[in-house]
Structure formats: structure tokens, C-alpha cells
Scaffold this active site. Structure first.
Site, PDB file in Angstrom:
ATOM      1  N   ASP A 229      42.602  27.077  48.680  1.00  0.00           N
ATOM      2  CA  ASP A 229      41.218  27.455  48.922  1.00  0.00           C
ATOM      3  C   ASP A 229      40.318  26.486  48.154  1.00  0.00           C
ATOM      4  O   ASP A 229      40.799  25.638  47.399  1.00  0.00           O
ATOM      5  CB  ASP A 229      40.965  28.903  48.510  1.00  0.00           C
ATOM      6  CG  ASP A 229      39.877  29.574  49.329  1.00  0.00           C
ATOM      7  OD1 ASP A 229      38.994  28.853  49.841  1.00  0.00           O
ATOM      8  OD2 ASP A 229      39.893  30.811  49.458  1.00  0.00           O
TER       9      ASP A 229
ATOM     10  N   GLU B  94      31.772  36.554  49.953  1.00  0.00           N
ATOM     11  CA  GLU B  94      32.620  36.378  48.762  1.00  0.00           C
ATOM     12  C   GLU B  94      32.015  37.077  47.543  1.00  0.00           C
ATOM     13  O   GLU B  94      31.479  38.185  47.640  1.00  0.00           O
ATOM     14  CB  GLU B  94      32.888  34.889  48.533  1.00  0.00           C
ATOM     15  CG  GLU B  94      33.631  34.245  49.692  1.00  0.00           C
ATOM     16  CD  GLU B  94      34.158  32.870  49.381  1.00  0.00           C
ATOM     17  OE1 GLU B  94      34.844  32.705  48.358  1.00  0.00           O
ATOM     18  OE2 GLU B  94      33.905  31.955  50.177  1.00  0.00           O
TER      19      GLU B  94
END
Length: 818
Positions: free
Chosen positions: A326, A521
Site C-alpha cells: 500500500d 481512510e
């Protein structure tokens, strides 16, 4: 333990069964964060390995230099690389992050610039030049609810809504439509699906999870992979399919306190039974890639957990594709930086997502292989896996027929599918006889969200956070109000829109659309599940309409179940609409009946997340001890099977006041909990900003006087914001240029800002990456104190309108070191 692909029944006992199975597993490994592979389920990557392809890979590997092999293992972001960079740095993949643009075009672009960008990178990658072996790049995008970075694309409901539909075949069809729209934009890799099993609803990514129940996630996982990639061994970019990426491995939905990128401190048996449930079906369906998670398990970061990435995922679970990292996730491993992390590759990461750190990571990794720090066998394994996926995805075949199919993007068929998904995902929580709406009535649609396609679509929509959007950015979409107005007009009724609920003619009924603003997020992490704590604007609107005797239907937009007892009490009907995406008309399909008030479509959605009784019930999952929801998992009323909801307790049970970490000075006012302190050498005067009367403060440093102005409060943790590339944004006007030196401070980091204040003029906006302050202050952004401080060594007059953090910030720069 194998997970069935069979349709998950909402009323079944699958979760308690899985939890009971957890107790039967052997005792966890003694070493924290180290998995015992023998406990884990087995699978096999369907359609990825065949002798002919492996022979091609072997022949290709023999031709590659070390630099070309390492290049395959690194992925850069479009915001930080140009196509010509691939001549010296032969990278294997390019991504466009949530707010990253195509090359030479705005972030919000239709398909054309995206196709041109992919071609530009591939043209260099496939050049025949001395010392270079042509290998196509993989171009990746966060297509998490449709091809959501491309203007005009169909936006499907987010995963939490699809979970409420409880329809695995719908998921497959959505995956197929999404893949067609991705390939039509020149892209070949989707960072989807998210297989998180969110357990704490305060987590900012809850809406990316299909359900709190692992069996439902497992039922969806393989179907979405099949939709995106096609059946194992048959799909390719030539057939309108793309590579999928099951994410995030592992435990992202189980972190303590629901903190994004935090620690999932649970026994191994729970990690298997709950959080790993979607991965065997995804692997069995042949997923090309799996993304490593930011989170830790028992204190060990996933990007460096060899026991899980290699021993479990690759060896025990038989995953033959490749593991991608990521966003600079490797940098979070102890002892690593964004440009230096052999530990992550040695743990089993095959491709590092190094959006802005790719060059340094490339150089260091080459050196580490030559020094034996990273074994050549590990490099060859990673590159073999990457090439395997590129062959299987059809990337070595130059044909791209779907790039000629611009009609695929936002096509009527795909929009109809998205509208179907909206209908199936709506959950009716309350109806005291006011629904369905008679289509011959005259109704009011109120609430600012009622005519806001950006808000109904949520995060990961044209920008990372889903902010900065207007209805003009969605040429093929329909707002909720527009869909309702269309349905009413077709049967002789009418609908008018008023954000504040005002009206000239008294309506027969009001539909109020409200909910969470877009987020993504960690920016979406919250303290409690209370909706609008301390600022009940939606509740005030509901009360105003109720006081006027107007029946009220609430349409609630959210990325998670929330405590809305006061709003439920003020509503005659209440619909959980989640984040429906571009097709607002799907809501009208179910809410609006015919001219006589008979249903046209019934509610079929059922809760895939339990609904809280208090704002403190953020750990509320079926099968847990003392399970006491307001509305249980699987709940949902319908016209065929109605039910009553009595008066609800309006005591939230927890202080939900949000922590302000990002807004320091707005429109002439210091924001709580911060305060402003200025030295005696400075005078402060209220002045007008470009936007409002007395919307700024003018600070004047007297001649030959040193001094500083400081906005401060308690320590704030900006670690996530720094890693997420957020910026400090300051709107200011220089009234008297600086004659001395100027410094700007956040926390321990101080930058030389003199050049920003040398020239008098109009209002300006400057954006400085938080990483600048981290680099100047030793990298500790977990304890930022002060939040902002401006110092001058001589005369200066400057007017300050706004000081805040921003995620929508092109053009940021890092001033020189002080």
C-alpha cells in the site's frame, strides 16, 4: 477450514459457527505476530499457472538485468513520475492514487487523458533499445465503487450498501461492468475488492466493508473477482477484464478502537475465522494480486510479516499471484524508510507501492541485492509472479479493443445496473404509514445532500476524500432530488428542492436527505457513532418540518450505521440509503409509489451491519456476548412486512464531540480547542477577507522587533495525515513585505518562509506538505505542538484568513531548510 461460496443467509448462524470454530483451533503461537500456517485454510490460485506461460517467464527472466528485475518490483504514482523516467528506471507499474491526475491533465478528467497516459508510459516501457527488454507496465487505479476516478463513469453503491443487498450475483455483474469501464479508460488493474470484515464502526473505512459477518464477505469475494477478471484462465484486457487486488491482507477491519492503520491485537484463531474469510474464495477465483495492509497484527506490521505474507498466504493458502504494498506502507516497518526497506521484500512483498519514493527505493534495492541483503532467489520469485500476472492479464498482447469503446463509460446498461443495486441496498428502518409516497402528491425534498451527487457518492469519488466535487463533475449521474422529481412528474405530482426546508406552498410531505460528508481512510475515524454531535443541523430541520405538521421521510446517507435516535424520533419514516453513488433515481424507485400510493418496488435490503442502540456501541457484531443492537443484523422492514418503532432514548451514552486536528484558524476565528498567542511586538487587527467581513486577522510586527504569533493547544497526532500526503494550507495577504527573515513552524519542524512574504499583493493560498515539517523536525508528527507558528525578525504586516490542513491540494511545495 474452507469457506463456502454459497449464498450467505442473513438469518443463518454462520458467524457464531465461525467463532465457535475459533475456540476449537489449537493454541496460538507463543511469539506475538507470528502465524502458525498449519491452522490456516488452504486454497489454490485457479488459472494462474500453466507450463507454457511458465516457460515464457523463465526465458524472459534469463534476459533481464538486475535493474530491470528490481524495476518490475516498484510502482510509482502519476503525480511523481514522467514517462521518460522509465528509460533509466524500468519500473513495472504505475498507479494513479485517489487524487492523482493523468499526465498533463486535471485530476478530474474523462477517459481520453487516462488512455493517453497509459499509452505514454507503455510506449517507453515497450521501446526496443539497447540493453532493454520490453515489458508492459501495469496501470492501477482505486476503482472501489466503479471506475471512480474517471469523469462520466458509473458509480456503484459503496460496499456497505452492496452488503445490505445480499446478492452475490449482483456483485459479479457489478465487477464485470466496472472492468469494462476501466478497460475503456486504458487502465488494466483495479485495487479492489476490499475484503475487510469491519468490527468497529468508528473505523473510517467501514463503508468499504461488505459486512461485519465474515460469511457474507466470503460469499462476495470470489464473485467480485470473477466479475473483474472473468472466470479463471479466460479473462484478459482483450475481453474487457482487469486484474483484481483483494485487500487488505490482513485484519484491517479489526484494529483497536477502529483506528485506521492501527494494531489488530486479537488471537490468531479470530484473525483466521473473521478477517481471513474472504481470501480463500478470492484465491480460488484466481485473483491476480493481493494488497498488504497498513495495519499490524499483534504489533507486527503486515508489510514486514513474513509468517503471514509468505508462510501463510503464498505457501499454505497457495496464492500464485503477487503481493503489492500500500502507499509507502513498507516505510512503516521498524528500521525502514520509504526509500530503504529490504525487510519488506524479504518478508514476501513482491511489488512496493512507492508513489513518490520510487527512485530512491529502486537505487537502494539494487544495491541491497548486489550486497546479498536481499537474495536473488527472492527477486526472481517476485518478478516471476509479476510477469505471470502480466501474461495472464493479456498485457503482452498489444490489442486494446475496449479503448475504442467510450460508450462503455457511464453506459445506460451500467447505470441501470447501478440503479438496481441502489434499490436492493436500501434498508427501511421505520415507516409509520407514510411510504410509499403517492406519485400524485406535491412534495418537498430538503437537506443539502438531496441535490448533491458528490455527497451521495462518498469518498473515493474523483478525489481521494471525495471532496471538492460539484454536480457538474458527474455528467452521467442523477441526484436523489432529480430522481424523485422525475418519478413524481411522471404520475402528475411534483417535487421541489429546498436545502433549508423553506417553501412557498405547503407540501403534502417532505423527504429530508442528510448524512455524513465524504471522507476516506483515517480521515473518517470518529470518536463515537453519534451523528452530528454538538451540531444537530439535520435534527433542527426535521423538527422544523414536524412542528409545521408536515409528514417527514428521512433518507440517511452514511458510510456506517450511526446513532440517530433523535432523528428517528422526528421521522415518520427512515431509510438507510448508505452511499448510493451516481444513480439517485434508485431511491425514488422504492420510495415513490404510483398515483394511488401503491408500491412500484418493495424494500429488500437488510442490514449487513448491526445498528447501534447507543453511540457507544461501536463494537456491535452479531454473535458477540451481550449483543443488544437497536436493529439487529438482517433487520429491514418492507411494504409487505411492516413493523413499528417506538419512541427511542435520546441519551447518546458517550461524548461524541469530534477531535479537531485540522482546522486552526477559519474566517477570522481561532477554532476550538486551539488558542492564539501573540508576542507584545505584534499588533492584531480584524480585517475583511476576500470572502467575508472581518474574516481575517492582520498581524503587524513593529519596526526592528522580533516576535511570533502562535496557534496552539494540546499535542495532536498528525502521523496519518503526514503519511497520507496532506498539506498545511494558509490563505494570506502580504500588506507590508518582510524586511527580515520569516519562519513557519508546525510541531518540531521549522521552515524558512521568507520568500512567501517578500511581495505585497492580493490574497494568496500556499500549501506546504506536512512531510516538509516532518523532515525539518526529525519526523515526529505524532506529537505536533504548536499547531502553527509564524515568526519574523523585522517589520512585517500580513493578513491571515485561513490556516488548516487540506487533502485537495495541487501545487504544494516545500520551502528551503531554515
Amino acid at each position: 477450514m474452507r469457506v463456502s461460496h454459497k449464498r450467505a443467509a442473513m438469518s443463518g448462524l454462520t458467524l457464531p459457527f465461525l467463532l465457535a470454530a475459533t475456540n476449537a483451533l489449537p493454541a496460538q503461537a507463543e511469539t506475538r505476530g507470528v502465524a502458525d500456517p498449519a491452522k490456516w485454510p488452504q486454497a489454490r490460485s485457479a488459472g494462474l499457472i500453466d507450463d507454457r506461460t511458465e516457460a515464457k517467464i523463465t526465458a524472459l527472466l534469463a534476459k533481464l538485468s538486475l535493474e530491470e528485475k528490481v524495476g518490475q518490483m516498484i510502482q510509482a504514482d502519476t503525480s511523481a513520475i514522467q514517462p521518460e523516467d522509465l528509460v533509466k528506471y524500468p519500473l513495472g507499474s504505475i498507479l494513479a492514487g485517489g487524487s492523482s491526475p493523468p499526465i498533463g491533465a486535471p485530476d478530474r478528467s474523462p477517459a481520453g487523458p487516462w488512455i493517453a497516459t497509459a499509452h505514454a508510459f507503455n510506449q517507453i516501457a515497450m521501446q526496443k533499445r539497447p540493453g532493454h527488454v520490453p515489458i508492459p507496465i501495469m496501470f492501477a487505479i482505486d476503482a472501489v465503487h466503479g471506475n471512480n476516478n474517471v469523469v462520466g463513469a458509473t458509480l456503484f453503491p459503496h460496499n456497505i450498501a452492496l452488503g445490505a443487498a445480499n446478492d452475490p450475483d449482483l456483485i459479479r455483474r457489478i465487477g464485470d461492468a466496472t472492468a469494462k469501464e476501466i478497460t475503456a479508460a486504458g487502465i488494466d488493474w483495479a485495487f479492489a475488492p476490499t475484503l475487510a470484515v469491519a468490527q468497529n464502526d468508528r473505523w473510517g473505512r467501514t463503508y468499504e466493508s461488505y459486512s461485519e459477518d465474515p460469511s457474507l464477505v466470503a460469499a462476495y469475494a470470489g464473485r467480485m473477482i470473477e466479475g473483474l477478471q472473468g472466470k479463471p484462465g479466460t479473462g484478459s484486457i482483450q475481453t474487457g477484464n482487469v486484474s483484481a487486488s483483494a485487500k487488505h491482507f490482513l485484519g484491517d477491519g479489526g484494529t483497536t478502537n477502529g483506528i485506521d492503520q492501527g494494531d489488530t491485537d486479537i488471537p490468531e484463531g479470530q484473525l483466521i475465522a473473521i478477517h481471513a474469510a474472504g481470501y480463500p474464495p478470492a484465491i480460488n477465483a484466481g485473483t491476480h494480486t493481493i494488497m498488504a495492509s497498513f495495519n499490524s497484527w499483534q504489533g507486527v506490521k503486515m508489510h514486514g510479516n513474513k509468517s503471514l505474507l509468505t508462510d501463510v498466504l503464498k505457501k499454505r493458502m497457495g496464492f500464485d499471484g503477487f503481493i503489492v504494498g500500500d502507499w509507502n506502507g513498507h516505510a512503516q516497518i521498524p528500521g525502514c524508510t520509504a526509500t530503504d526497506c529490504p525487510a519488506s521484500f524479504n518478508a514476501g512483498l513482491d511489488m512496493a507501492m512507492a508513489p513518490d519514493s520510487w527512485k530512491g527505493l529502486f537505487d537502494n534495492t539494487v544495491k541491497q541485492v548486489r550486497a546479498g541483503v536481499i537474495p536473488m532467489a527472492r527477486i526472481d520469485d517476485a518478478v516471476r509472479r509479476i510477469l505471470r500476472v502480466k501474461f495472464k492479464a493479456g498485457l503482452f498482447n498489444p490489442a486494446r479493443p475496449f479503448e475504442q469503446r467510450s460508450d462503455m463509460i457511464g453506459s445506460p446498461e451500467h447505470r441501470a445496473l447501478a440503479r438496481e443495486a441502489v434499490r436492493k441496498s436500501l434498508v427501511l428502518l421505520k415507516n409509520d404509514g407514510v411510504l410509499p409516497v403517492k406519485a400524485a402528491a406535491n412534495i418537498l425534498v430538503a437537506g443539502s445532500a438531496g441535490n448533491d451527487i458528490g455527497q451521495q457518492s462518498g469518498g473515493w469519488t474523483l478525489s481521494w476524500q471525495g471532496d471538492g466535487n460539484t454536480n457538474a463533475d458527474f455528467p452521467n449521474a442523477q441526484s436523489i432530488f432529480s430522481g424523485i422529481a422525475e418519478a413524481m412528474k411522471s404520475s402528475g405530482g411534483s417535487a421541489t428542492f429546498s436545502a433549508d426546508g423553506s417553501y412557498a406552498t405547503r407540501p403534502d410531505l417532505a423527504i429530508v436527505v442528510f448524512g455524513e460528508k465524504p471522507y476516506a481512510e483515517g480521515s473518517g475515524d470518529i470518536r463515537s457513532l453519534e451523528f452530528e454531535p454538538g451540531d444537530k443541523k439535520a435534527l433542527a430541520l426535521l423538527k422544523k418540518l414536524k412542528a409545521a405538521g408536515i409528514p417527514v421521510v428521512s433518507v440517511f446517507l452514511s458510510g456506517r450505521p450511526m446513532w440517530v435516535n433523535p432523528e428517528l424520533n422526528q421521522s415518520d419514516a427512515f431509510v438507510a440509503a448508505w452511499l448510493p453513488g451516481s444513480e439517485g433515481g434508485g431511491i425514488a424507485d422504492v420510495l415513490v409509489g404510483d398515483a394511488e400510493g401503491q408500491p412500484r418496488q418493495d424494500f429488500t435490503g437488510r442490514l449487513s451491519f448491526s445498528w447501534p442502540r447507543t453511540a457507544a456501541q461501536f463494537l456491535l457484531n452479531r454473535g458477540q456476548p451481550s449483543y443488544d443492537p437497536l436493529f439487529p443484523f438482517g433487520y429491514g422492514l418492507s411494504y409487505a412486512k411492516p413493523g413499528k418503532v417506538g419512541s427511542l432514548d435520546e441519551v447518546p451514552g458517550i461524548d461524541g464531540t469530534p477531535i479537531n486536528k485540522s482546522r486552526y484558524y477559519i474566517d477570522g476565528h481561532v477554532q476550538k480547542p486551539f488558542t492564539l498567542q501573540i508576542d507584545p511586538a505584534i499588533t492584531r487587527t480584524a480585517v475583511d477577507s476576500a470572502m467575508r467581513q472581518e474574516g481575517a486577522m492582520q498581524l503587524s510586527w513593529r519596526s526592528a522587533a522580533n516576535g511570533k504569533a502562535t496557534i496552539d493547544g494540546e499535542d495532536i497526532d498528525l502521523g496519518f495525515e503526514t503519511n497520507a500526503e496532506m498539506m498545511l494550507q494558509m490563505v494570506y495577504r502580504v500588506d507590508r513585505p518582510a524586511s527580515g527573515s520569516i519562519t513557519l513552524t508546525m510541531g518540531w519542524g521549522t521552515i524558512n518562509a521568507t520568500d512567501l512574504f517578500r511581495t505585497a499583493g492580493g490574497w494568496k493560498t500556499v500549501r506546504i506538505p506536512l512531510k516538509c515539517f516532518a523532515q525539518r523536525g526529525g519526523g515526529d508528527m505524532a506529537h505536533v505542538h504548536p499547531a502553527w507558528s509564524l515568526s519574523a525578525t523585522g517589520p512585517l504586516t500580513v493578513s491571515i484568513a485561513n490556516v488548516e490542513l487540506t487533502t485537495q491540494a495541487p501545487g504544494g511545495f516545500c520551502p528551503p531548510r531554515n
